[in-house]
Design an enzyme around this catalytic site. Structure first.
Site, PDB file in Angstrom:
ATOM      1  N   ARG A 105       0.837  -1.205   0.000  1.00 23.84           N
ATOM      2  CA  ARG A 105       0.000   0.000   0.000  1.00 23.84           C
ATOM      3  C   ARG A 105       0.876   1.260   0.000  1.00 23.84           C
ATOM      4  NH1 ARG A 105      -3.512  -1.419   5.225  1.00 23.84           N
ATOM      5  NH2 ARG A 105      -1.575  -2.490   5.693  1.00 23.84           N
TER       6      ARG A 105
ATOM      7  N   LYS B  40       1.782   1.974   7.296  1.00 27.15           N
ATOM      8  CA  LYS B  40       2.166   1.166   8.462  1.00 27.15           C
ATOM      9  C   LYS B  40       2.984   1.976   9.455  1.00 27.15           C
ATOM     10  CE  LYS B  40       0.995  -2.117   9.276  1.00 27.15           C
ATOM     11  NZ  LYS B  40      -0.355  -2.406   9.879  1.00 27.15           N
TER      12      LYS B  40
ATOM     13  N   TYR C 244      -0.866   4.484  10.690  1.00 26.66           N
ATOM     14  CA  TYR C 244      -1.182   3.508  11.737  1.00 26.66           C
ATOM     15  C   TYR C 244       0.040   3.380  12.646  1.00 26.66           C
ATOM     16  CZ  TYR C 244      -5.282   1.898   9.151  1.00 26.66           C
ATOM     17  OH  TYR C 244      -6.494   1.832   8.524  1.00 26.66           O
TER      18      TYR C 244
ATOM     19  N   HIS D 270      -0.414   1.474  16.243  1.00 25.67           N
ATOM     20  CA  HIS D 270      -0.627   0.276  17.088  1.00 25.67           C
ATOM     21  C   HIS D 270       0.458   0.196  18.176  1.00 25.67           C
ATOM     22  CE1 HIS D 270      -3.570  -1.053  14.167  1.00 25.67           C
ATOM     23  NE2 HIS D 270      -2.679  -0.997  13.208  1.00 25.67           N
TER      24      HIS D 270
ATOM     25  N   GLU E  53      -5.578   4.619  13.869  1.00 31.59           N
ATOM     26  CA  GLU E  53      -6.508   3.675  14.500  1.00 31.59           C
ATOM     27  C   GLU E  53      -7.203   4.211  15.733  1.00 31.59           C
ATOM     28  OE1 GLU E  53      -3.211   3.268  14.448  1.00 31.59           O
ATOM     29  OE2 GLU E  53      -2.502   2.750  16.453  1.00 31.59           O
TER      30      GLU E  53
ATOM     31  N   SER F 267     -10.381  -2.401   8.258  1.00 32.46           N
ATOM     32  CA  SER F 267     -11.087  -3.482   8.943  1.00 32.46           C
ATOM     33  C   SER F 267     -12.072  -4.154   7.989  1.00 32.46           C
ATOM     34  CB  SER F 267     -11.815  -2.936  10.172  1.00 32.46           C
ATOM     35  OG  SER F 267     -10.876  -2.509  11.128  1.00 32.46           O
TER      36      SER F 267
ATOM     37  N   ARG G 231     -24.642  -4.047  19.941  1.00 30.26           N
ATOM     38  CA  ARG G 231     -24.046  -4.553  18.694  1.00 30.26           C
ATOM     39  C   ARG G 231     -24.703  -5.880  18.284  1.00 30.26           C
ATOM     40  NH1 ARG G 231     -21.912  -2.302  14.324  1.00 30.26           N
ATOM     41  NH2 ARG G 231     -21.041  -3.987  13.087  1.00 30.26           N
TER      42      ARG G 231
ATOM     43  N   VAL H  52     -11.628  -8.863  17.931  1.00 30.88           N
ATOM     44  CA  VAL H  52     -12.014  -7.980  19.037  1.00 30.88           C
ATOM     45  C   VAL H  52     -11.152  -6.718  19.037  1.00 30.88           C
ATOM     46  CG1 VAL H  52     -12.747  -9.905  20.499  1.00 30.88           C
ATOM     47  CG2 VAL H  52     -10.425  -9.037  20.694  1.00 30.88           C
TER      48      VAL H  52
ATOM     49  N   ILE I  22      -4.248  -9.185  15.662  1.00 28.54           N
ATOM     50  CA  ILE I  22      -2.815  -9.333  15.956  1.00 28.54           C
ATOM     51  C   ILE I  22      -2.111  -7.990  16.027  1.00 28.54           C
ATOM     52  CG2 ILE I  22      -2.181  -9.697  13.503  1.00 28.54           C
ATOM     53  CD1 ILE I  22      -0.554 -11.366  16.576  1.00 28.54           C
ATOM     54  N   ASP I  23      -2.605  -6.990  15.272  1.00 30.59           N
ATOM     55  CA  ASP I  23      -1.891  -5.699  15.300  1.00 30.59           C
ATOM     56  C   ASP I  23      -2.037  -5.015  16.656  1.00 30.59           C
ATOM     57  OD1 ASP I  23      -4.515  -5.060  14.939  1.00 30.59           O
ATOM     58  OD2 ASP I  23      -4.214  -3.853  13.129  1.00 30.59           O
TER      59      ASP I  23
ATOM     60  N   LYS J 164       1.462 -14.847  17.293  1.00 30.15           N
ATOM     61  CA  LYS J 164       2.594 -13.940  17.092  1.00 30.15           C
ATOM     62  C   LYS J 164       2.513 -13.451  15.654  1.00 30.15           C
ATOM     63  CE  LYS J 164       5.946 -17.769  16.483  1.00 30.15           C
ATOM     64  NZ  LYS J 164       5.834 -18.080  15.111  1.00 30.15           N
TER      65      LYS J 164
ATOM     66  N   ALA K 192      -0.183  -9.094  10.314  1.00 35.62           N
ATOM     67  CA  ALA K 192      -0.562  -7.819  10.945  1.00 35.62           C
ATOM     68  C   ALA K 192      -0.921  -6.734   9.929  1.00 35.62           C
ATOM     69  CB  ALA K 192       0.573  -7.332  11.844  1.00 35.62           C
ATOM     70  N   ASN K 193      -0.634  -7.003   8.660  1.00 38.67           N
ATOM     71  CA  ASN K 193      -1.023  -6.018   7.638  1.00 38.67           C
ATOM     72  C   ASN K 193      -1.749  -6.730   6.501  1.00 38.67           C
ATOM     73  OD1 ASN K 193       1.407  -7.285   6.854  1.00 38.67           O
ATOM     74  ND2 ASN K 193       2.042  -5.546   5.598  1.00 38.67           N
TER      75      ASN K 193
HETATM   76  N1  LIG Z   1      -4.412  -7.642  10.904  1.00 37.76           N
HETATM   77  C1  LIG Z   1      -4.761  -6.650  10.119  1.00 37.76           C
HETATM   78  O1  LIG Z   1      -4.277  -6.491   9.024  1.00 37.76           O
HETATM   79  C2  LIG Z   1      -5.833  -5.718  10.542  1.00 37.76           C
HETATM   80  C3  LIG Z   1      -6.225  -5.730  11.842  1.00 37.76           C
HETATM   81  N2  LIG Z   1      -7.264  -4.957  12.273  1.00 37.76           N
HETATM   82  C4  LIG Z   1      -7.608  -5.101  13.694  1.00 37.76           C
HETATM   83  O2  LIG Z   1      -8.799  -5.845  13.880  1.00 37.76           O
HETATM   84  C5  LIG Z   1      -9.293  -5.585  15.179  1.00 37.76           C
HETATM   85  C6  LIG Z   1     -10.804  -5.317  15.118  1.00 37.76           C
HETATM   86  O3  LIG Z   1     -11.046  -4.054  14.502  1.00 37.76           O
HETATM   87  P1  LIG Z   1     -12.517  -3.485  14.234  1.00 37.76           P
HETATM   88  O4  LIG Z   1     -13.432  -4.577  13.835  1.00 37.76           O
HETATM   89  O5  LIG Z   1     -12.363  -2.312  13.341  1.00 37.76           O
HETATM   90  O6  LIG Z   1     -12.928  -2.970  15.686  1.00 37.76           O
HETATM   91  P2  LIG Z   1     -14.394  -2.597  16.172  1.00 37.76           P
HETATM   92  O7  LIG Z   1     -14.224  -1.649  17.304  1.00 37.76           O
HETATM   93  O8  LIG Z   1     -15.276  -2.240  15.030  1.00 37.76           O
HETATM   94  O9  LIG Z   1     -14.946  -3.997  16.732  1.00 37.76           O
HETATM   95  C7  LIG Z   1     -14.408  -4.655  17.839  1.00 37.76           C
HETATM   96  C8  LIG Z   1     -15.518  -5.424  18.520  1.00 37.76           C
HETATM   97  O10 LIG Z   1     -14.919  -6.236  19.542  1.00 37.76           O
HETATM   98  C9  LIG Z   1     -15.869  -6.327  20.566  1.00 37.76           C
HETATM   99  N3  LIG Z   1     -15.229  -6.868  21.769  1.00 37.76           N
HETATM  100  C10 LIG Z   1     -14.415  -6.263  22.662  1.00 37.76           C
HETATM  101  N4  LIG Z   1     -14.032  -7.141  23.610  1.00 37.76           N
HETATM  102  C11 LIG Z   1     -14.637  -8.326  23.308  1.00 37.76           C
HETATM  103  C12 LIG Z   1     -14.669  -9.609  23.902  1.00 37.76           C
HETATM  104  N5  LIG Z   1     -13.992  -9.873  25.029  1.00 37.76           N
HETATM  105  N6  LIG Z   1     -15.386 -10.604  23.296  1.00 37.76           N
HETATM  106  C13 LIG Z   1     -16.076 -10.358  22.170  1.00 37.76           C
HETATM  107  N7  LIG Z   1     -16.109  -9.143  21.570  1.00 37.76           N
HETATM  108  C14 LIG Z   1     -15.406  -8.155  22.135  1.00 37.76           C
HETATM  109  C15 LIG Z   1     -16.421  -4.910  20.690  1.00 37.76           C
HETATM  110  O11 LIG Z   1     -17.655  -4.880  21.380  1.00 37.76           O
HETATM  111  C16 LIG Z   1     -16.547  -4.517  19.216  1.00 37.76           C
HETATM  112  O12 LIG Z   1     -17.846  -4.782  18.703  1.00 37.76           O
HETATM  113  C17 LIG Z   1      -8.447  -4.389  15.693  1.00 37.76           C
HETATM  114  O13 LIG Z   1      -7.423  -4.864  16.534  1.00 37.76           O
HETATM  115  C18 LIG Z   1      -7.871  -3.821  14.430  1.00 37.76           C
HETATM  116  O14 LIG Z   1      -6.683  -3.086  14.662  1.00 37.76           O
HETATM  117  C19 LIG Z   1      -7.949  -4.118  11.430  1.00 37.76           C
HETATM  118  C20 LIG Z   1      -7.558  -4.045  10.103  1.00 37.76           C
HETATM  119  C21 LIG Z   1      -6.442  -4.795   9.574  1.00 37.76           C
HETATM  120  C1  LIG Z   2      -5.128  -1.494  10.358  1.00 35.29           C
HETATM  121  C2  LIG Z   2      -3.799  -1.940   9.971  1.00 35.29           C
HETATM  122  O1  LIG Z   2      -2.940  -2.085  10.787  1.00 35.29           O
HETATM  123  C3  LIG Z   2      -3.500  -2.232   8.606  1.00 35.29           C
HETATM  124  O2  LIG Z   2      -4.332  -1.954   7.743  1.00 35.29           O
HETATM  125  O3  LIG Z   2      -2.416  -2.755   8.340  1.00 35.29           O
HETATM  126 MG   LIG Z   3      -2.114  -3.914  11.107  1.00 38.07          MG
END
Ligand SMILES: NC(=O)C1=CN([C@@H]2O[C@H](COP(=O)(O)OP(=O)(O)OC[C@H]3O[C@@H](n4cnc5c(N)ncnc54)[C@H](O)[C@@H]3O)[C@@H](O)[C@H]2O)C=CC1
Ligand SMILES: CC(=O)C(=O)O
Ligand SMILES: [Mg+2]
Length: 372
Positions: A15, A75, A94, A96, A118, A134, A203, A239, A269-270, A279, A299-300
């Site tokens: 990106r 990133k 971002y 994190h 974020e 997301s 929700r 979550v 994971i991020d 991890k 993580a991305n």
């Molecule tokens: N790995 C990657 O490339 C990416 C990772 N992410 C990550 O994904 C994760 C989720 O992001 P979003 O959906 O945008 O957040 P969001 O805030 O829209 O949704 C998170 C949900 O988790 C719920 N939650 C909190 N604690 C909980 C628990 N103990 N049990 C069940 N539900 C619980 C909340 O009520 C909320 O509805 C974040 O950590 C975000 O940084 C986002 C985009 C890319």
């Molecule tokens: C949200 C994030 O960390 C990503 O898009 O990579």
């Molecule tokens: Mg990420």
């Protein structure tokens, strides 16, 4: 203001922080935009596209970091990039920080002002700069999980939709926010039997109203989670407690009760991941095995579909980027408390409470920093 956009250097990150359209808007607002040569290539944007939008092309990241007033990225800055940040410079990307003490220390030592995508909020309690990625990661999660479920990739050898006479995969989504909703929609669309757990009753009510019949919902207690884990072919971790380290919701000891070859996709994971054994991995080597349970923890994730993601991210960041450039970070944050929520580091101080709590670092309130 001089706005600089370097090439992303995180492994397999294709990106770019600014699209040619975003560069064009900034130029139209009277700003100077410098783009590192080749920065847009992975997302399908050529240097010539940026030049046509009025930006200048610069050869090296060093020159971009040395001269720009604001750095716009995707990133979190990698170690080499952090060394190039300087006092008074504005970083918009971002971050994190909660699971990343080294980055936090480096950003504080640099003296820069860092606004994290974020943690910027909106008036409906959402995270407008996290949401587009997301959406992407949520939609990708069942796709990468389905691949991991294939036998040759270490999975159980279960097809998401099953076939006539053979039932579908059972997919458990923990967290029904943006990632979880999009993951559930796509998994259900692939024919899987999907359940979403969340801790927020409003929700769950929303999900039931809109998606009742497409997937099931449940209140995320430890007991219900443990029950669903034993049945699941795939578990998607989605979550978030904004800015904070993700809670560890699945322990390694629970793997003994799971189906061998089940797949965990930890999108959270991020923020450190919501499975004890998670991890961070990269697109180059995304999957690993712990006790026969396959883990995908990139993580991305949106970097895999760099063009879609870059345009989606650019649509969301553009108004904030323009406000920062037009007014300077202080006035822009004073005018918009939601943008102020993005402030994580300023002049050697940490300004985001959930990060301070996760890392045991004293925090100065962003409102106080604004007055300073
Ligand atoms: N790995 C990657 O490339 C990416 C990772 N992410 C990550 O994904 C994760 C989720 O992001 P979003 O959906 O945008 O957040 P969001 O805030 O829209 O949704 C998170 C949900 O988790 C719920 N939650 C909190 N604690 C909980 C628990 N103990 N049990 C069940 N539900 C619980 C909340 O009520 C909320 O509805 C974040 O950590 C975000 O940084 C986002 C985009 C890319
Ligand atoms: C949200 C994030 O960390 C990503 O898009 O990579
Ligand atoms: Mg990420």
């Amino acid at each position: 203001m001089k706005i600089g956009c370097p090439t992303e250097i995180k492994p397999q990150e294709f990106r770019v922080g600014m699209t040619p359209n975003a560069a064009g808007e900034a130029v139209a607002h009277g700003h100077e935009v410098i783009i590192q040569s080749g920065a847009g290539k992975g997302a399908g944007f050529e240097d010539a596209d940026y030049v046509a939008a009025g930006a200048a092309i610069i050869d090296t990241a060093e020159e971009v970091f040395a001269t720009a007033d604001m750095i716009v990225k995707v990133k979190e800055p990698q170690a080499g990039e952090r060394k190039m940040l300087r006092e008074g410079q504005l970083l918009f990307t971002y971050l994190h920080l909660a699971p990343d003490p080294e980055q936090t220390k480096d950003l504080m030592e640099s003296g820069c002002t860092a606004i994290a995508y974020e943690t910027v909020t909106d008036e409906r309690g959402g995270l407008p700069l996290l949401a587009p990625m997301s959406e992407v990661a949520g939609r990708l999660a069942p796709q990468v999980g389905a691949y991991t479920l294939q036998k040759a990739n270490g999975g159980r050898g279960v097809l998401m939709g099953g076939v006539p006479g053979v039932g579908p995969a059972k997919v458990l989504v923990i967290g029904g926010g943006v990632v979880g909703t999009h993951a559930a929609k796509i998994a259900a669309g692939m024919g899987a039997d999907v359940t979403v757990l969340d801790r927020s009753l409003p929700r769950l009510r929303y999900l039931d109203d809109v998606f009742g019949g497409t997937f099931n919902t449940g209140y995320s207690s430890q007991g219900l989670l443990a029950e669903h884990l034993t049945q699941a072919d795939m578990v998607i971790g989605a979550v978030l407690i904004p800015g904070a380290e993700a809670p560890k919701l699945v322990r390694r000891a629970q793997f003994a009760d799971m189906k061998p070859g089940a797949v965990l996709v930890d999108v959270a994971i991020d923020q450190g991941g919501c499975f004890e054994t998670s991890k961070a991995t990269t697109h180059a080597d995304p999957i690993y095995d712990v006790d026969g349970i396959m883990h995908y923890c990139v993580a991305n994730m949106p970097g895999a579909v760099a063009r879609t993601s870059t345009i989606a991210l650019g649509n969301a960041t553009m108004p904030f980027m323009l406000a920062l450039a037009d007014k300077g970070w202080k006035q822009a944050c004073a005018d918009d408390p939601h943008l102020l929520n993005g402030l994580n580091v300023h002049a050697g101080q940490l300004t985001y409470f959930a990060v301070g709590k996760a890392l045991g670092i004293d925090v100065v309130s962003p409102q106080l920093v604004l007055k300073g």
